[in-house]
Design an enzyme around this catalytic site. Structure first.
Site, mmCIF file in Angstrom:
data_model
loop_
_atom_site.group_PDB
_atom_site.id
_atom_site.type_symbol
_atom_site.label_atom_id
_atom_site.label_comp_id
_atom_site.label_asym_id
_atom_site.label_seq_id
_atom_site.Cartn_x
_atom_site.Cartn_y
_atom_site.Cartn_z
ATOM 1 N N SER A 275 1.703 39.647 77.838
ATOM 2 C CA SER A 275 3.014 39.559 78.475
ATOM 3 C C SER A 275 3.090 38.359 79.420
ATOM 4 O O SER A 275 2.792 37.248 79.000
ATOM 5 C CB SER A 275 3.244 40.883 79.214
ATOM 6 O OG SER A 275 4.590 41.148 79.256
ATOM 7 N N LYS A 279 1.684 34.460 78.716
ATOM 8 C CA LYS A 279 2.251 33.132 79.017
ATOM 9 C C LYS A 279 1.188 32.328 79.786
ATOM 10 O O LYS A 279 0.948 31.145 79.535
ATOM 11 C CB LYS A 279 3.511 33.260 79.891
ATOM 12 C CG LYS A 279 4.606 34.220 79.398
ATOM 13 C CD LYS A 279 5.815 34.228 80.330
ATOM 14 C CE LYS A 279 6.636 35.516 80.399
ATOM 15 N NZ LYS A 279 7.241 36.053 79.232
ATOM 16 N N TRP A 366 12.503 42.398 72.980
ATOM 17 C CA TRP A 366 12.767 41.559 74.154
ATOM 18 C C TRP A 366 11.940 40.253 74.081
ATOM 19 O O TRP A 366 12.374 39.199 74.483
ATOM 20 C CB TRP A 366 12.413 42.364 75.403
ATOM 21 C CG TRP A 366 12.618 41.737 76.744
ATOM 22 C CD1 TRP A 366 11.655 41.491 77.674
ATOM 23 C CD2 TRP A 366 13.854 41.333 77.355
ATOM 24 N NE1 TRP A 366 12.206 40.964 78.816
ATOM 25 C CE2 TRP A 366 13.560 40.859 78.646
ATOM 26 C CE3 TRP A 366 15.194 41.341 76.913
ATOM 27 C CZ2 TRP A 366 14.539 40.378 79.513
ATOM 28 C CZ3 TRP A 366 16.168 40.858 77.789
ATOM 29 C CH2 TRP A 366 15.831 40.388 79.063
ATOM 30 N N HIS A 416 5.512 47.260 73.214
ATOM 31 C CA HIS A 416 4.952 46.185 74.027
ATOM 32 C C HIS A 416 3.725 46.720 74.777
ATOM 33 O O HIS A 416 3.852 47.520 75.703
ATOM 34 C CB HIS A 416 6.060 45.790 75.002
ATOM 35 C CG HIS A 416 5.764 44.564 75.747
ATOM 36 N ND1 HIS A 416 5.853 43.317 75.208
ATOM 37 C CD2 HIS A 416 5.383 44.399 77.024
ATOM 38 C CE1 HIS A 416 5.547 42.432 76.124
ATOM 39 N NE2 HIS A 416 5.251 43.061 77.236
HETATM 40 C C1 GCU Z 1 9.455 41.265 81.786
HETATM 41 C C2 GCU Z 1 9.770 39.807 81.520
HETATM 42 C C3 GCU Z 1 8.877 39.250 80.419
HETATM 43 C C4 GCU Z 1 7.427 39.493 80.732
HETATM 44 C C5 GCU Z 1 7.209 40.944 81.061
HETATM 45 C C6 GCU Z 1 5.837 41.273 81.654
HETATM 46 O O1 GCU Z 1 9.831 42.045 80.692
HETATM 47 O O2 GCU Z 1 11.120 39.733 81.223
HETATM 48 O O3 GCU Z 1 9.100 37.862 80.271
HETATM 49 O O4 GCU Z 1 6.619 39.065 79.679
HETATM 50 O O5 GCU Z 1 8.111 41.388 82.063
HETATM 51 O O6 GCU Z 1 5.648 42.422 81.996
HETATM 52 O O7 GCU Z 1 5.010 40.432 81.874
#
Ligand code: GCU
Length: 443
Positions: A275, A279, A366, A416
């Site tokens: 998540s 990144k 998402w 997720h």
């Molecule tokens: C949120 C956010 C995402 C991220 C995620 C996370 O959903 O919008 O971009 O990847 O949190 O829990 O890291």
């Protein structure tokens, strides 16, 4: 049949990948999010193999010497910000060693990493499990965790993180923004320590909040303030690093530790992140070529997913709900993704020729699974410059059918999350690329 309107969902519905609740700290978002494939407008990706001056890149050396540095700079300037040059080296203090951890199967170490070399400066706590009985230094998986090191395994001897922590939906796990005893092992399913150790790999992890607490003003208590001469009064330049940059920097410092641990084969470290930490793993892997494999688990927008594809989360959501993650310049591209001089396939390509794995989940719309796949696909030509096969397929595979050679990809059935299924694929991928010798595995 669905009415088309039914698939235009209010943007406030972005699921939080880390398992800590809904996406936005900032409440409902102003616009609607598209979840209808038929409504994705056409877009054109920047060509990874065309330099800014219009030169076509047709060999690996032009990629490495011209295009790659140029792209790295563009990602710094426009998305993640520049990581400052920090000349000090970290130092390490071993807090505890238990050679009989996990019922004797592993040695567990807990190490304080003094990030600037000084006990008075910022520090992070590293947890390491090394399989017992190996005849040579072992390869490792390394990743940041969301809930403190004690959440990673059901192991009563892991020190509970005393740093600021986000709320957890499970009652009693985090109270007044601090982890409690109830948090022990609460993320064990995401780390699969026994499985990883059983495959002959070490597992190293650090709580991401040690580097920067994850809220808009959290930087004042993190390394972005500690490493700046102006401290908590720092005014960030438009291209200065954000929280993702700070977390990524910490991963490189964790690797500094692994490099000098005699039990670890630090030339074979696979970086994993889920998540927002997916990144982070991609950005860390793009900047630091010592990471031998990079794994992005459900990283979505601002990670593996193409920014130009209008599906699920968009830049506008990121910069509204999480204004601290990216550099200030990134805000310009909210609603103007087409003006970004880069797109996320080029982030994946920055890892070439090293192996990289992108994973999605069917219910994680998402994060735009198709956008993650197409991004991996668009990175493929860069691997070909090296005479390697990247993804090796051009159609998105059905759920639970892993594909790829140097670029791995799967779409797992489900939510997720990071699951045992995901780890099975990552271990196989690492085995294949590290040519992990059976004789270095434990008995
Ligand atoms: C949120 C956010 C995402 C991220 C995620 C996370 O959903 O919008 O971009 O990847 O949190 O829990 O890291």
């Amino acid at each position: 049949m669905f009415c088309r309107r039914a698939v235009l969902i209010l943007m406030s519905g972005g699921l939080c990948a880390c398992g800590f609740g809904r996406a936005g700290q900032a409440g409902a978002q102003p616009k609607v999010s598209n979840y209808d494939e038929a409504r994705v407008p056409k877009y054109e990706l920047p060509d990874a193999l065309l330099t800014q001056s219009g030169q076509r890149v047709s060999d690996a050396s032009t990629w490495q010497n011209v295009r790659r540095p140029e792209l790295l700079r563009l990602f710094e300037e426009n998305e993640y910000g520049r990581t400052p040059d920090i000349s000090t080296r970290p130092t390490f203090k071993l807090r505890s060693t238990d050679p009989q951890a996990l019922n004797g199967r592993a040695t567990r170490k807990q190490v304080t990493v003094y990030l600037t070399g000084s006990p008075d400066g910022p520090s992070m706590e590293l947890l390491l499990y090394v399989p017992n009985g190996a005849s040579a230094p072992v390869p490792a998986f390394l990743g940041l965790n969301f809930g403190g090191n004690q959440a990673v395994a059901n192991d009563p001897d892991i020190a509970i993180s005393d740093r600021w922590m986000r709320k957890n939906p499970k009652a009693g796990v985090v109270v007044d923004n601090r982890a409690t005893e109830a948090s022990r092992g609460s993320a064990a399913s995401r780390w699969q320590v026994e499985k990883v150790i059983g495959h002959g790999y070490a597992l190293a992890t650090v709580y991401y909040g040690d580097l920067e607490p994850d809220f808009a003003e959290g930087w004042k208590q993190g390394v972005r303030a500690a490493l700046s001469p102006q401290g908590a009064s720092t005014v960030f330049a438009p291209d200065a690093w954000g929280a993702i940059g700070a977390w990524a920097w910490g991963l490189s410092r964790a690797l500094d530790y692994l490099e000098q641990d005699p039990g670890i084969d630090a030339r074979h470290v696979a970086l994993i992140g889920h998540s927002r930490l997916g990144k982070t793993a991609l950005w860390a892997g793009a900047q630091d070529p010592r990471f031998a494999i990079v794994i992005s688990n459900d990283s979505g927008e601002g990670g593996a997913a193409l920014a130009r594809r209008q599906f699920g989360e968009r830049i506008e959501n990121l910069v509204t709900s999480f204004p601290h993650w990216f550099c200030l310049n990134y805000r310009r591209y909210a609603g103007h993704e087409d003006q970004l001089p880069i797109d996320q396939h080029e982030l994946i390509a920055l890892i070439a020729p090293r192996p990289v794995y992108v994973a999605s989940a069917t219910e994680d719309r998402w994060a735009d699974p198709r956008g993650e796949f197409l991004s991996a696909l668009a990175a493929d030509p860069v691997y070909r410059l090296f005479g390697l096969v990247g993804l090796g397929v051009d159609q998105m595979p059905p759920p639970d059918h892993p594909v790829g050679d140097l670029i791995g990809y799967h779409l797992r059935t489900g939510k997720h999350d990071v699951t045992a299924y995901d780890w099975d694929q990552y271990l196989r991928f690492a085995d294949r690329h590290f040519k992990h010798a059976a004789d270095s595995k434990p008995d």
